[in-house]
Enzyme design. Structure first.
Site, PDB file in Angstrom:
ATOM      1  N   LYS A   1     -26.452  29.706  11.945  1.00 36.06           N
ATOM      2  CA  LYS A   1     -26.612  28.300  12.323  1.00 36.06           C
ATOM      3  C   LYS A   1     -25.693  27.982  13.488  1.00 36.06           C
ATOM      4  O   LYS A   1     -24.788  28.741  13.843  1.00 36.06           O
ATOM      5  CB  LYS A   1     -26.286  27.375  11.148  1.00 36.06           C
ATOM      6  CG  LYS A   1     -24.797  27.295  10.835  1.00 36.06           C
ATOM      7  CD  LYS A   1     -24.454  26.237   9.838  1.00 36.06           C
ATOM      8  CE  LYS A   1     -22.925  26.127   9.698  1.00 36.06           C
ATOM      9  NZ  LYS A   1     -22.499  25.119   8.727  1.00 36.06           N
TER      10      LYS A   1
ATOM     11  N   GLY B   1       0.782  -1.230   0.000  1.00 36.95           N
ATOM     12  CA  GLY B   1       0.000   0.000   0.000  1.00 36.95           C
ATOM     13  C   GLY B   1       0.811   1.276   0.000  1.00 36.95           C
ATOM     14  O   GLY B   1       0.241   2.367  -0.124  1.00 36.95           O
TER      15      GLY B   1
END
Length: 291
Positions: free
Chosen positions: A188, A35
């Site tokens: 918000k 990987g």
């Protein structure tokens, strides 16, 4: 001057090369069986001014490590100046400690990029401009709002620009100026533990019969956009479209936004997108303006 195309460019490096006529060299890249990433600059480059294009869209960690490998390799080649062009800058949300002991991720990321060999930095519409001070060197911000506005003009008749929170107000103002439109914002609040978004104070929005454009820097799960669209329709908006610079569309965000009444989504190519779902704006022209 030479453009080095990294492992995560989404074609921006090629578009930038075409616009500027600066030659492009693509890095050689492969993944080992375990990987790990292999990176190679296929030509010996020295004493040059280098523009490294590498976005940090998912998988962010891998693309970040690959950027560091590219930068340090070019620095070892003794080049004059290396500019990291990062269309989508990951880890930018955590620019301060909301709770004791939290990591300042953007500080860590920018510090590593600087130490790896970047002498300058160009980013597209960061979460907050002031967070780029952690880089400690030359910084430029490329603005794709003019290109976004040009596309929006094709799709609206009586525009009104709405920022989904106070932090996006300056961005909404810039877009409104391009569209010659009015603008406002919704206040918000976000639960720091659950991430849930709630409207705190809803001002009266003068959007009856208008085409509302909700503008933000990033779409993640779409919750903020959906809340803002709901508010716009409550005040009589004719239709709502969404515009964002960086769009991740996590947790079925696209489907949720469409179901929430958002008629169209306009975004850029800082992150790979499905052209059958969204209108995609190229950011290469905004980068070219900064060179």
């Amino acid at each position: 001057m030479i453009i080095i195309g990294g492992t995560a460019t989404n074609g921006i490096d090629e578009n930038l090369s075409k616009i500027t006529s600066i030659p492009l060299i693509k890095v050689e890249h492969k993944i080992f069986p375990d990987g790990e990433s292999y990176i190679r600059i296929p030509q010996h480059i020295t004493n040059q001014e280098i523009l490294v294009v590498q976005s940090l869209y998912p998988p962010q960690d891998k693309h970040f490590v690959e950027l560091l490998l590219i930068l340090e390799t070019l620095a070892d080649m003794k080049n004059n100046k290396i500019t990291a062009i990062i269309p989508y800058l990951a880890y930018a949300r955590q620019d301060r400690r909301f709770k004791e002991g939290e990591a300042l991720s953007i500080k860590t990321i920018l510090g590593a990029i600087s130490r790896a060999g970047a002498d300058a930095l160009i980013v597209i519409e960061p979460h907050k401009a002031e967070e780029l001070s952690y880089f400690g060197k030359e910084v430029k911000i490329a603005d794709p709002i003019p290109e976004i506005a040009k596309e929006i003009k094709k799709k609206v008749e009586n525009p009104f620009v709405l920022a989904p929170d106070r932090g996006a107000l300056e961005r909404a103002k810039r877009l409104a100026e391009e569209l010659n439109a009015e603008y406002s914002y919704i206040e918000k609040e976000r639960d720091r533990d659950t991430g849930e978004v709630r409207i705190k104070n809803l001002p009266e929005l003068k959007v009856k019969g208008k085409d509302v454009i909700i503008i933000d820097d990033i779409i993640s799960t779409g919750g903020t956009m959906i809340q803002a669209a709901k508010a716009a329709y409550e005040f009589g908006a004719r239709k709502v479209i969404s515009a964002a610079v960086h769009s991740l569309f996590l947790e079925n965000a696209y489907e949720k936004m469409v179901n929430g009444g958002i008629r169209e989504i306009i975004t850029t190519n800082t992150i790979p997108q499905d052209p059958s779902k969204v209108t995609i704006i190229d950011v290469a022209p905004s980068i070219a303006r900064k060179l």
